[in-house]
Design a protein around this motif. Structure first.
Motif, PDB file in Angstrom:
ATOM      1  N   ALA A 177       0.846  -1.194   0.000  1.00 33.31           N
ATOM      2  CA  ALA A 177       0.000   0.000   0.000  1.00 33.31           C
ATOM      3  C   ALA A 177       0.882   1.244   0.000  1.00 33.31           C
ATOM      4  O   ALA A 177       0.542   2.261  -0.592  1.00 33.31           O
ATOM      5  CB  ALA A 177      -0.922  -0.018   1.206  1.00 33.31           C
ATOM      6  N   ASN A 212      -8.095   7.340  -5.753  1.00 31.30           N
ATOM      7  CA  ASN A 212      -8.678   6.441  -4.762  1.00 31.30           C
ATOM      8  C   ASN A 212      -7.790   5.197  -4.635  1.00 31.30           C
ATOM      9  O   ASN A 212      -7.469   4.565  -5.633  1.00 31.30           O
ATOM     10  CB  ASN A 212     -10.091   5.997  -5.185  1.00 31.30           C
ATOM     11  CG  ASN A 212     -11.068   7.157  -5.244  1.00 31.30           C
ATOM     12  OD1 ASN A 212     -11.781   7.328  -6.231  1.00 31.30           O
ATOM     13  ND2 ASN A 212     -11.086   7.967  -4.208  1.00 31.30           N
ATOM     14  N   GLY A 213      -7.399   4.899  -3.402  1.00 35.23           N
ATOM     15  CA  GLY A 213      -6.564   3.720  -3.181  1.00 35.23           C
ATOM     16  C   GLY A 213      -5.076   3.995  -3.333  1.00 35.23           C
ATOM     17  O   GLY A 213      -4.262   3.078  -3.292  1.00 35.23           O
ATOM     18  N   ALA A 214      -4.697   5.246  -3.498  1.00 31.58           N
ATOM     19  CA  ALA A 214      -3.277   5.586  -3.694  1.00 31.58           C
ATOM     20  C   ALA A 214      -2.463   5.369  -2.420  1.00 31.58           C
ATOM     21  O   ALA A 214      -1.260   5.138  -2.472  1.00 31.58           O
ATOM     22  CB  ALA A 214      -3.136   7.034  -4.147  1.00 31.58           C
ATOM     23  N   LYS A 264      -3.264   7.398   0.688  1.00 31.44           N
ATOM     24  CA  LYS A 264      -3.295   8.609   1.523  1.00 31.44           C
ATOM     25  C   LYS A 264      -3.717   8.288   2.955  1.00 31.44           C
ATOM     26  O   LYS A 264      -3.030   8.633   3.914  1.00 31.44           O
ATOM     27  CB  LYS A 264      -4.260   9.646   0.919  1.00 31.44           C
ATOM     28  CG  LYS A 264      -3.938  10.027  -0.518  1.00 31.44           C
ATOM     29  CD  LYS A 264      -4.949  11.004  -1.088  1.00 31.44           C
ATOM     30  CE  LYS A 264      -6.365  10.469  -1.208  1.00 31.44           C
ATOM     31  NZ  LYS A 264      -6.556   9.373  -2.181  1.00 31.44           N
ATOM     32  N   SER A 265      -4.876   7.622   3.095  1.00 31.64           N
ATOM     33  CA  SER A 265      -5.373   7.335   4.445  1.00 31.64           C
ATOM     34  C   SER A 265      -4.434   6.375   5.168  1.00 31.64           C
ATOM     35  O   SER A 265      -4.215   6.503   6.380  1.00 31.64           O
ATOM     36  CB  SER A 265      -6.781   6.737   4.387  1.00 31.64           C
ATOM     37  OG  SER A 265      -7.672   7.665   3.813  1.00 31.64           O
ATOM     38  N   THR A 266      -3.864   5.425   4.436  1.00 34.20           N
ATOM     39  CA  THR A 266      -2.948   4.467   5.060  1.00 34.20           C
ATOM     40  C   THR A 266      -1.730   5.195   5.625  1.00 34.20           C
ATOM     41  O   THR A 266      -1.315   4.942   6.762  1.00 34.20           O
ATOM     42  CB  THR A 266      -2.499   3.410   4.020  1.00 34.20           C
ATOM     43  OG1 THR A 266      -3.656   2.795   3.482  1.00 34.20           O
ATOM     44  CG2 THR A 266      -1.612   2.358   4.653  1.00 34.20           C
ATOM     45  N   TYR A 285      -1.661   2.089  12.296  1.00 36.18           N
ATOM     46  CA  TYR A 285      -0.903   1.038  11.605  1.00 36.18           C
ATOM     47  C   TYR A 285       0.570   1.172  11.953  1.00 36.18           C
ATOM     48  O   TYR A 285       1.083   2.272  12.124  1.00 36.18           O
ATOM     49  CB  TYR A 285      -1.011   1.187  10.085  1.00 36.18           C
ATOM     50  CG  TYR A 285      -2.360   0.883   9.484  1.00 36.18           C
ATOM     51  CD1 TYR A 285      -3.255  -0.011  10.083  1.00 36.18           C
ATOM     52  CD2 TYR A 285      -2.723   1.469   8.268  1.00 36.18           C
ATOM     53  CE1 TYR A 285      -4.474  -0.280   9.493  1.00 36.18           C
ATOM     54  CE2 TYR A 285      -3.952   1.195   7.669  1.00 36.18           C
ATOM     55  CZ  TYR A 285      -4.824   0.320   8.299  1.00 36.18           C
ATOM     56  OH  TYR A 285      -6.024   0.057   7.711  1.00 36.18           O
ATOM     57  N   GLN A 304     -11.927   9.994   7.965  1.00 34.27           N
ATOM     58  CA  GLN A 304     -12.928  10.069   6.910  1.00 34.27           C
ATOM     59  C   GLN A 304     -14.293   9.631   7.463  1.00 34.27           C
ATOM     60  O   GLN A 304     -15.312  10.222   7.195  1.00 34.27           O
ATOM     61  CB  GLN A 304     -12.510   9.094   5.805  1.00 34.27           C
ATOM     62  CG  GLN A 304     -12.570   9.629   4.406  1.00 34.27           C
ATOM     63  CD  GLN A 304     -11.762   8.750   3.443  1.00 34.27           C
ATOM     64  OE1 GLN A 304     -10.896   7.984   3.826  1.00 34.27           O
ATOM     65  NE2 GLN A 304     -12.054   8.877   2.179  1.00 34.27           N
ATOM     66  N   SER A 355     -10.346   1.467   0.229  1.00 33.78           N
ATOM     67  CA  SER A 355     -10.198   2.892   0.506  1.00 33.78           C
ATOM     68  C   SER A 355     -11.572   3.547   0.412  1.00 33.78           C
ATOM     69  O   SER A 355     -12.493   2.986  -0.190  1.00 33.78           O
ATOM     70  CB  SER A 355      -9.239   3.512  -0.503  1.00 33.78           C
ATOM     71  OG  SER A 355      -9.886   3.708  -1.732  1.00 33.78           O
ATOM     72  N   ASN A 395     -13.098   3.892  -3.012  1.00 32.94           N
ATOM     73  CA  ASN A 395     -13.449   2.606  -3.607  1.00 32.94           C
ATOM     74  C   ASN A 395     -14.701   2.009  -2.965  1.00 32.94           C
ATOM     75  O   ASN A 395     -15.469   1.327  -3.625  1.00 32.94           O
ATOM     76  CB  ASN A 395     -12.257   1.651  -3.541  1.00 32.94           C
ATOM     77  CG  ASN A 395     -11.227   1.974  -4.612  1.00 32.94           C
ATOM     78  OD1 ASN A 395     -11.545   1.998  -5.808  1.00 32.94           O
ATOM     79  ND2 ASN A 395     -10.020   2.276  -4.208  1.00 32.94           N
TER      80      ASN A 395
HETATM   81  N1  LIG Z   1      -6.492  -2.965   6.495  1.00 32.50           N
HETATM   82  C1  LIG Z   1      -6.275  -3.169   5.178  1.00 32.50           C
HETATM   83  N2  LIG Z   1      -6.179  -4.420   4.671  1.00 32.50           N
HETATM   84  C2  LIG Z   1      -5.935  -4.630   3.353  1.00 32.50           C
HETATM   85  N3  LIG Z   1      -5.770  -3.639   2.453  1.00 32.50           N
HETATM   86  C3  LIG Z   1      -5.859  -2.379   2.887  1.00 32.50           C
HETATM   87  C4  LIG Z   1      -6.119  -2.061   4.265  1.00 32.50           C
HETATM   88  N4  LIG Z   1      -6.153  -0.720   4.407  1.00 32.50           N
HETATM   89  C5  LIG Z   1      -5.920  -0.210   3.171  1.00 32.50           C
HETATM   90  N5  LIG Z   1      -5.737  -1.198   2.267  1.00 32.50           N
HETATM   91  C6  LIG Z   1      -5.443  -1.021   0.840  1.00 32.50           C
HETATM   92  O1  LIG Z   1      -4.409  -0.074   0.698  1.00 32.50           O
HETATM   93  C7  LIG Z   1      -4.616   0.747  -0.459  1.00 32.50           C
HETATM   94  C8  LIG Z   1      -4.574   2.203  -0.076  1.00 32.50           C
HETATM   95  O2  LIG Z   1      -5.771   2.562   0.620  1.00 32.50           O
HETATM   96  P1  LIG Z   1      -6.022   3.988   1.251  1.00 32.50           P
HETATM   97  O3  LIG Z   1      -7.246   3.868   2.079  1.00 32.50           O
HETATM   98  O4  LIG Z   1      -4.790   4.459   1.892  1.00 32.50           O
HETATM   99  O5  LIG Z   1      -6.327   4.870  -0.067  1.00 32.50           O
HETATM  100  P2  LIG Z   1      -6.661   6.424  -0.189  1.00 32.50           P
HETATM  101  O6  LIG Z   1      -5.545   7.038  -0.944  1.00 32.50           O
HETATM  102  O7  LIG Z   1      -6.986   6.975   1.139  1.00 32.50           O
HETATM  103  O8  LIG Z   1      -7.940   6.403  -1.151  1.00 32.50           O
HETATM  104  P3  LIG Z   1      -9.361   7.246  -1.108  1.00 32.50           P
HETATM  105  O9  LIG Z   1      -9.107   8.483  -1.887  1.00 32.50           O
HETATM  106  O10 LIG Z   1     -10.287   6.353  -1.850  1.00 32.50           O
HETATM  107  O11 LIG Z   1      -9.745   7.445   0.305  1.00 32.50           O
HETATM  108  C9  LIG Z   1      -5.950   0.300  -1.045  1.00 32.50           C
HETATM  109  O12 LIG Z   1      -5.710  -0.549  -2.131  1.00 32.50           O
HETATM  110  C10 LIG Z   1      -6.630  -0.427   0.098  1.00 32.50           C
HETATM  111  O13 LIG Z   1      -7.501  -1.425  -0.368  1.00 32.50           O
END
Ligand SMILES: Nc1ncnc2c1ncn2[C@@H]1O[C@H](COP(=O)(O)OP(=O)(O)OP(=O)(O)O)[C@@H](O)[C@H]1O
Ligand SMILES: [Mg+2]
Length: 506
Positions: free
Chosen positions: A25, A45-47, A49-51, A60, A92, A405, A408
């Motif tokens: 991720a 989406n899924g880049a 950011k939140s992770t 985490y 979020q 995410s 998604n």
């Molecule tokens: N607990 C988890 N278990 C498995 N995969 C995860 C977990 N948390 C996040 N991911 C994966 O990590 C990737 C990044 O997710 P993240 O939520 O950071 O995206 P984002 O940039 O915040 O997107 P968005 O703009 O949609 O909020 C995604 O593919 C997501 O499915």
């Protein structure tokens, strides 16, 4: 002037890597924030950011890399440590206690005590009022959270974070559920908070909002930093950011192809939501997109909720394909071919512990497999085209929706209704929280639906979206129809004029 030059970061994340069951991720991200700076983090989406932010808030643990807070290096943080250091995150998702009032929510777990034992409600109330004045917020603090508007709930979350005087404040899509006016209020608030010397990390899909407030903009793609821009002059180009996000140039403005508009599909006749309401009459034709615009509280959402059986209405007639229908609950609406994709997706739209496939097929299965038994093996065949069409980013369709995410997850809700099929689709703010590229994918889907002769009602506050996608725009003001704007006349200016009741002759 670059207000950040020469200042040391409060916190710096170095070479952060995070994998989930073998899927990367975050790969080697380096990111920091300075005191008093608004650092925006953008990406599809899924880049990741939140992770990345969950690593910073201690939710985490990274696989490798380090976090340096005021010069001290940590391998990972825990939520307690992160908070103790002064890092505060507004997620979020809504994490307030719905039945408790504003003051109780702000102080949950960190109550001010009298004689070290009893909660000192007066002191807490006073502190909240002082902070509200300080920030220019005005909310009824005695009200339980569930009685507040989504916007006010967001302000409570900000209050709760700020009252602890953090050094770093992380805001993950704080305006994604807001209308334009409330979003502006949040932006002003963010500016005020940064002026207090707090470093702000701000995540948003409203890229023009990002350029408006950011001192610095960092773009990530597939878990890695693509570019970082000094935006102290507020002049970073949207086209540059979107190209970094997606990896190729993207059109920010969508050009919809005109298609044929047919017979009336939905006819609403003298619909009165309450006894005292104005009767409303309008129609949606086959192949047509009717945009619904209006200011906050103008009653847009209430009208579509009545049509889809989400709320009861007082009187009036609804016809689908010339036949009068009785809609008194959402099942009735589904039966007559109406799909309603609601505004508040997380609460109303998803079964979070279910997989993507399960969520998508949940409503439509009965229809699709009429004479068969439910065969989960068949899911991929049925679901794959939808996953692809909506650009849903996931390791597999068996992935539980709660791990997706935010953006998604929203696409899964849309997918669920597309799969179920309908004659009339009602979309309420369909592209909130969805990245630029996926927005265009979704507009393509809407266009292909209208080509098949489906009708669409689209409630939206996104002006470019209303202007580029609608065949007609119905403007609602104080619960009644202020006007219906025909295709050639649709413009941001005309919509706003009607919504505010500004006369052309004035
Ligand atoms: N607990 C988890 N278990 C498995 N995969 C995860 C977990 N948390 C996040 N991911 C994966 O990590 C990737 C990044 O997710 P993240 O939520 O950071 O995206 P984002 O940039 O915040 O997107 P968005 O703009 O949609 O909020 C995604 O593919 C997501 O499915
Ligand atoms: Mg996110």
């Amino acid at each position: 002037m670059n207000k950040v030059a020469g200042i040391k970061p409060i916190v710096e994340m170095r070479n952060i890597v995070k994998t989930f069951s073998g899927v990367k991720a975050l790969s080697n991200i380096t990111f920091d924030v300075l005191p008093g700076e608004i650092h925006c983090l953008v990406g599809e989406n899924g880049a990741g950011k939140s992770t990345l932010m969950k690593v910073l808030s201690g939710a985490y643990s990274p696989d490798s890399g380090e976090i340096i807070f005021e010069g001290i290096a940590y391998k990972n943080l825990t939520p307690e440590l992160s908070q103790r250091l002064g890092i505060n995150i507004i997620y979020q998702e809504n994490l307030l206690a719905p039945t408790m009032n504003v003051v109780e929510n702000v102080f949950i777990g960190s109550e001010i005590k009298k004689n070290k034992i009893f909660n000192d409600f007066d002191a807490m109330k006073k502190a909240v009022v002082t902070e509200m004045n300080n920030l220019g917020i005005n909310i009824n603090i005695e009200k339980p959270i569930e009685k507040l508007s989504v916007a006010d709930q967001q302000f409570v979350k900000i209050l709760k974070a700020i009252i602890k005087r953090p050094k770093v404040l992380i805001m993950d899509e704080p305006t994604s559920m807001f209308n334009v006016e409330d979003a502006k209020k949040v932006l002003r608030l963010v500016k005020r908070i940064s002026d207090m010397g707090i470093g702000i990390i701000y995540i948003s899909h409203f890229l023009s909002e990002v350029v408006e407030i950011a001192d610095r903009i960092t773009v990530i793609r597939d878990g890695a930093v693509v570019n970082s821009y000094d935006n102290s002059k507020r002049d970073t180009k949207l086209s540059v950011i979107t190209k970094d996000m997606v990896g190729r140039p993207v059109d920010v403005f969508y050009n919809k192809q005109q298609n044929e508009i047919g017979d009336p599909l939905l006819v609403v006749e003298n619909l009165k939501l309450k006894q005292a309401s104005e009767p409303l009459s309008f129609e949606v034709r086959k192949g047509e997109i009717l945009g619904i615009a209006g200011m906050v509280g103008s009653g847009r959402t209430e009208i579509v909720r009545a049509i889809s059986g989400a709320d009861k209405f007082y009187s009036g007639n609804i016809y689908i394909n010339n036949e009068k229908v009785n809609i008194s609950n959402p099942c009735d609406a589904i039966d007559v071919g109406i799909a309603h994709i609601t505004e508040d997706r997380q609460k109303l739209g998803l079964y979070l512990n279910g997989s993507i496939s399960e969520n998508i097929v949940i409503i439509g299965l009965g229809r699709k497999l009429k004479n068969f038994f439910v065969r989960p093996k068949k899911f991929p065949e049925l679901v794959n085209p939808i996953l692809k069409g909506l650009n849903i980013k996931a390791a597999s369709h068996n992935m539980e929706v709660r791990y997706l995410s935010g953006g998604n997850q929203q696409k899964v809700v849309l997918g669920k209704w597309l799969f179920q099929g309908a004659d009339l689709f009602i979309f309420d703010e369909p592209t909130r929280g969805i990245d630029v590229n996926s927005k265009n994918e979704f507009y393509n889907i809407m266009s292909s639906l209208t080509k098949q002769g489906k009708g669409i009602i689209m409630v939206s506050s996104d002006m470019p979206e209303l202007v580029s996608m609608s065949d007609r725009v119905m403007v609602i003001r104080k619960g009644s129809i202020a006007g219906i704007i025909q295709k050639e006349e649709i413009s941001e200016n005309n919509i706003i004029k009607k919504a505010l009741e500004v006369d052309d002759n004035e």
